[in-house]
Enzyme design. Structure first.
Site, PDB file in Angstrom:
ATOM      1  CG  ASP A   9      -8.505  10.620  48.954  1.00  0.00           C
ATOM      2  OD1 ASP A   9      -9.707  10.605  48.617  1.00  0.00           O
ATOM      3  OD2 ASP A   9      -7.809  11.642  48.887  1.00  0.00           O
ATOM      4  N   GLY A  10      -9.337   8.359  46.870  1.00  0.00           N
ATOM      5  CA  GLY A  10      -9.246   8.180  45.431  1.00  0.00           C
ATOM      6  C   GLY A  10      -9.097   9.535  44.773  1.00  0.00           C
ATOM      7  CD  GLU A  47     -12.672   8.882  47.269  1.00  0.00           C
ATOM      8  OE1 GLU A  47     -12.278   8.247  48.263  1.00  0.00           O
ATOM      9  OE2 GLU A  47     -12.436  10.090  47.106  1.00  0.00           O
ATOM     10  CG  ASP A  69     -11.540  12.379  51.013  1.00  0.00           C
ATOM     11  OD1 ASP A  69     -11.949  11.443  50.289  1.00  0.00           O
ATOM     12  OD2 ASP A  69     -10.538  13.059  50.718  1.00  0.00           O
ATOM     13  CG  HIS A 124      -8.170  18.111  49.421  1.00  0.00           C
ATOM     14  ND1 HIS A 124      -7.108  17.550  48.751  1.00  0.00           N
ATOM     15  CD2 HIS A 124      -9.283  17.639  48.823  1.00  0.00           C
ATOM     16  CE1 HIS A 124      -7.574  16.789  47.777  1.00  0.00           C
ATOM     17  NE2 HIS A 124      -8.883  16.829  47.800  1.00  0.00           N
ATOM     18  CG  ASP A 134      -5.267  14.044  47.927  1.00  0.00           C
ATOM     19  OD1 ASP A 134      -6.148  13.744  47.094  1.00  0.00           O
ATOM     20  OD2 ASP A 134      -4.563  15.062  47.829  1.00  0.00           O
TER      21      ASP A 134
END
Length: 146
Positions: A9-10, A47, A69, A124, A134
């Protein structure tokens, strides 16, 4: 071929702004978490960096289940968009310049080393490993806010 699961994740505070990335790698009983950040970047760059840094850790070709995501990352790889951008000199089908060609170049090279399967996960949400990535990405981005 070793089977590895990678979650990435970024995050970015502002876009551009201070950013961070996080990744969790799973191999058998082993789990490794990595993260980093940059003072001025974009969410998409973070990302991409998360995936690149995770794949760079693999010391030999592996079968990788990649979870992200980021539709930008997953679609561009799975649907071949990034390869098309490269083939056209980093120009998209709409004739606009493809963003982040420096990172895509590195990532495309890494996809030639490993066998990747791509999985988009809702951000999320209830995926604990995506949520952990995250958390790491946000924590890294906050280091630059001080």
């Amino acid at each position: 071929m070793k089977q590895v699961i990678v979650y990435t994740d970024g995050a970015c505070s502002g876009n551009p702004g201070p950013g961070g990335w996080g990744a969790v790698l799973l191999y058998g009983e082993h789990r490794k978490e990595i993260s980093g950040g940059e003072p001025r970047t974009t969410n998409n760059r973070m990302e991409l960096t998360a995936v690149i840094e995770a794949l760079k850790l693999l010391k030999q070709p592996c079968a990788v289940e990649l979870y992200s995501d980021s539709k930008y990352v997953i679609d561009a790889l799975e649907k071949g968009w990034a390869k098309g951008w490269k083939k056209r000199g980093w120009v998209k089908s709409d004739k606009k310049p493809a963003l982040n060609p420096d990172l895509w170049e590195v990532l495309l090279e890494l996809t030639q080393v490993h066998q990747l399967k791509y999985h988009w996960v809702k951000g999320h949400a209830s995926n604990p490993l995506n949520n952990r990535c995250d958390e790491m990405a946000v924590a890294e981005s906050r280091k630059f806010l001080a």
